[in-house]
Motif scaffolding. Structure first.
Motif, PDB file in Angstrom:
ATOM      1  N   ARG A   1      18.290  60.731 -16.101  1.00  0.00           N
ATOM      2  CA  ARG A   1      17.334  61.173 -15.080  1.00  0.00           C
ATOM      3  C   ARG A   1      15.931  61.155 -15.687  1.00  0.00           C
ATOM      4  N   VAL A   2      15.283  60.027 -15.574  1.00  0.00           N
ATOM      5  CA  VAL A   2      13.953  59.843 -16.167  1.00  0.00           C
ATOM      6  C   VAL A   2      12.945  59.534 -15.071  1.00  0.00           C
ATOM      7  N   THR A   3      11.687  59.778 -15.360  1.00  0.00           N
ATOM      8  CA  THR A   3      10.636  59.481 -14.401  1.00  0.00           C
ATOM      9  C   THR A   3      10.293  57.996 -14.431  1.00  0.00           C
ATOM     10  N   GLY A   4       9.565  57.569 -13.423  1.00  0.00           N
ATOM     11  CA  GLY A   4       9.141  56.170 -13.380  1.00  0.00           C
ATOM     12  C   GLY A   4       8.246  55.818 -14.551  1.00  0.00           C
ATOM     13  N   ARG A   5       7.400  56.753 -14.963  1.00  0.00           N
ATOM     14  CA  ARG A   5       6.501  56.491 -16.091  1.00  0.00           C
ATOM     15  C   ARG A   5       7.294  56.376 -17.392  1.00  0.00           C
ATOM     16  N   GLU A   6       8.310  57.230 -17.555  1.00  0.00           N
ATOM     17  CA  GLU A   6       9.149  57.155 -18.750  1.00  0.00           C
ATOM     18  C   GLU A   6       9.922  55.847 -18.787  1.00  0.00           C
TER      19      GLU A   6
ATOM     20  N   PHE B   1       3.734  51.652 -32.380  1.00  0.00           N
ATOM     21  CA  PHE B   1       2.560  52.514 -32.266  1.00  0.00           C
ATOM     22  C   PHE B   1       2.493  53.169 -30.888  1.00  0.00           C
ATOM     23  N   LEU B   2       2.773  52.403 -29.849  1.00  0.00           N
ATOM     24  CA  LEU B   2       2.691  52.923 -28.485  1.00  0.00           C
ATOM     25  C   LEU B   2       3.837  53.877 -28.156  1.00  0.00           C
ATOM     26  N   SER B   3       4.998  53.686 -28.780  1.00  0.00           N
ATOM     27  CA  SER B   3       6.176  54.460 -28.404  1.00  0.00           C
ATOM     28  C   SER B   3       5.985  55.964 -28.586  1.00  0.00           C
ATOM     29  N   GLY B   4       5.117  56.353 -29.515  1.00  0.00           N
ATOM     30  CA  GLY B   4       4.863  57.775 -29.713  1.00  0.00           C
ATOM     31  C   GLY B   4       3.683  58.289 -28.914  1.00  0.00           C
ATOM     32  N   ARG B   5       3.069  57.426 -28.089  1.00  0.00           N
ATOM     33  CA  ARG B   5       1.844  57.806 -27.386  1.00  0.00           C
ATOM     34  C   ARG B   5       1.906  57.599 -25.886  1.00  0.00           C
ATOM     35  N   ILE B   6       3.000  57.087 -25.370  1.00  0.00           N
ATOM     36  CA  ILE B   6       3.167  56.896 -23.937  1.00  0.00           C
ATOM     37  C   ILE B   6       4.435  57.615 -23.489  1.00  0.00           C
ATOM     38  N   PRO B   7       4.567  57.916 -22.197  1.00  0.00           N
ATOM     39  CA  PRO B   7       5.773  58.616 -21.718  1.00  0.00           C
ATOM     40  C   PRO B   7       7.029  57.795 -22.018  1.00  0.00           C
ATOM     41  N   MET B   8       8.038  58.474 -22.588  1.00  0.00           N
ATOM     42  CA  MET B   8       9.302  57.833 -22.937  1.00  0.00           C
ATOM     43  C   MET B   8      10.452  58.781 -22.571  1.00  0.00           C
TER      44      MET B   8
ATOM     45  N   GLY C   1       9.016  53.059 -17.328  1.00  0.00           N
ATOM     46  CA  GLY C   1       8.045  52.000 -17.589  1.00  0.00           C
ATOM     47  C   GLY C   1       7.630  51.955 -19.047  1.00  0.00           C
ATOM     48  N   GLY C   2       7.484  53.134 -19.667  1.00  0.00           N
ATOM     49  CA  GLY C   2       7.130  53.183 -21.082  1.00  0.00           C
ATOM     50  C   GLY C   2       8.197  52.553 -21.952  1.00  0.00           C
ATOM     51  N   ALA C   3       9.469  52.897 -21.681  1.00  0.00           N
ATOM     52  CA  ALA C   3      10.568  52.322 -22.463  1.00  0.00           C
ATOM     53  C   ALA C   3      10.660  50.819 -22.237  1.00  0.00           C
ATOM     54  N   ALA C   4      10.405  50.380 -21.003  1.00  0.00           N
ATOM     55  CA  ALA C   4      10.459  48.947 -20.700  1.00  0.00           C
ATOM     56  C   ALA C   4       9.377  48.187 -21.463  1.00  0.00           C
ATOM     57  N   LEU C   5       8.160  48.751 -21.498  1.00  0.00           N
ATOM     58  CA  LEU C   5       7.059  48.099 -22.221  1.00  0.00           C
ATOM     59  C   LEU C   5       7.374  48.011 -23.713  1.00  0.00           C
ATOM     60  N   VAL C   6       7.881  49.106 -24.275  1.00  0.00           N
ATOM     61  CA  VAL C   6       8.230  49.103 -25.692  1.00  0.00           C
ATOM     62  C   VAL C   6       9.333  48.089 -25.974  1.00  0.00           C
ATOM     63  N   GLY C   7      10.304  47.993 -25.064  1.00  0.00           N
ATOM     64  CA  GLY C   7      11.384  47.021 -25.234  1.00  0.00           C
ATOM     65  C   GLY C   7      10.868  45.590 -25.249  1.00  0.00           C
ATOM     66  N   LEU C   8       9.901  45.298 -24.396  1.00  0.00           N
ATOM     67  CA  LEU C   8       9.328  43.952 -24.362  1.00  0.00           C
ATOM     68  C   LEU C   8       8.578  43.643 -25.659  1.00  0.00           C
ATOM     69  N   LEU C   9       7.842  44.632 -26.173  1.00  0.00           N
ATOM     70  CA  LEU C   9       7.070  44.415 -27.393  1.00  0.00           C
ATOM     71  C   LEU C   9       7.972  44.326 -28.631  1.00  0.00           C
TER      72      LEU C   9
END
Length: 309
Positions: free
Chosen positions: A66-71, A170-177, A73-81
């Motif tokens: 049960r995660v938010t849309g922002r969380e 770097f982003l994984s600790g600074r964006i919603p996850m 999206g954050g995990a998806a962005l990190v996965g792509l990078l």
């Protein structure tokens, strides 16, 4: 007795991360002998995500998901990078350079992380910057010819992969996850795997089952079950049960394991210049990790993410 048992578990998990993540470079090298590089990576991470996701559902139910849309999206962005760009380009690079050389260059990830911190908000200590300088001298040595016979295209690709992995870390600790790290990993692997399949297919990669050797299938199975599941699980457990300074030592042990396995299993050549330049990278990373360990008591420092393997 309890402390002794815990200590043994810590060292067992640490040895697992040392050997498993060090061996994945060789696993990738063998897998892409007859499997398309991007497509095989996509299959690896999607399968691992499905297995991990099912295990989480059976053990914890739906609540962790049960995660938010922002969380999400954050995990998806990190996965792509991390996985699509980072790990995907490692596989592409290993079509041109050996697995040991790839691992030595990927060891520069902690150095890139320090540079990113310096640019955005941090002032690392002088010894940390000295470690970065020493490490990048080694990177330059390999890039300018330290790895005799290597393809310069492969070197450039692996450096871009390392930078992408560093940005994702770097982003994984600074964006919603997602709060549960295993849920975050499931999303990252699923999205990263889909990204690899899309890009690989778009670039013309096709999976010809008849052309794939049993050796490559075995390597892919190893990457899924051992590299992506056992290795990652051990790493996450260590983060909660051992000092980060100890866990971070994987960053300069993995390339040594990778070089030794590359020489022993597939006969990769290692030159004195390559060893010298690689040694500088390892020394630089070791200096960065040891200096950061001493500064953690004074301020919170982002943890070094696992390298793209």
């Amino acid at each position: 007795m309890g402390k002794n048992t815990h200590g043994m578990r810590v060292w067992l998990a640490l040895a697992t991360v040392y050997i498993v993540w060090g061996s994945t470079y060789l696993g990738i090298r063998i897998a892409i002998e007859t499997l398309p590089s991007m497509v095989s990576g996509g299959l690896r991470f999607i399968t691992a995500a499905l297995i991990l996701g099912v295990v989480l559902l059976l053990r914890k139910g739906r609540e962790p998901f049960r995660v938010t849309g922002r969380e999400l999206g954050g995990a998806a962005l990190v996965g792509l990078l991390l996985l699509t760009a980072g790990n995907g380009m490692v596989a592409v690079a290993e079509q041109h350079i050996g697995s040991g050389l790839a691992a030595l260059l990927v060891a520069s990830v902690p150095l890139w992380l320090v540079m990113l911190r310096t640019v955005f908000r941090d002032r690392p200590q002088a010894l940390t910057l000295a470690g970065v300088f020493i490490g990048f001298v080694g990177v330059a040595g390999i890039s300018l010819g330290g790895g005799t016979g290597s393809d310069s295209v492969g070197v450039v690709i692996i450096l871009v992969a390392s930078l992408s992995w560093s940005i994702g870390s770097f982003l994984s600790g600074r964006i919603p996850m997602p709060r549960d790290p295993f849920v975050a990993s499931t999303v990252e692997m699923a999205v990263g795997g889909v990204g690899l399949l899309i890009i690989g297919t778009g670039l013309g990669e096709r999976l010809d089952l008849a052309a794939v050797s049993g050796r490559s299938w075995a390597a892919l199975a190893y990457l899924i079950l051992v590299g992506s599941l056992i290795g990652f699980t051990s790493y996450v457990w260590l983060l909660g049960n051992a000092p980060i300074s100890l866990v971070s030592t994987y960053a300069y042990v993995n390339p040594v394991v990778a070089v030794l396995l590359g020489v022993a299993v597939v006969g990769e050549s290692v030159t004195a210049a390559m060893l010298g330049a690689g040694g500088l990278i390892v020394i630089g990373v070791a200096l960065v990790v040891s200096t950061e360990r001493r500064s953690r008591a004074a301020q919170a420092v982002p943890e070094v993410e696992a390298a793209p393997s």
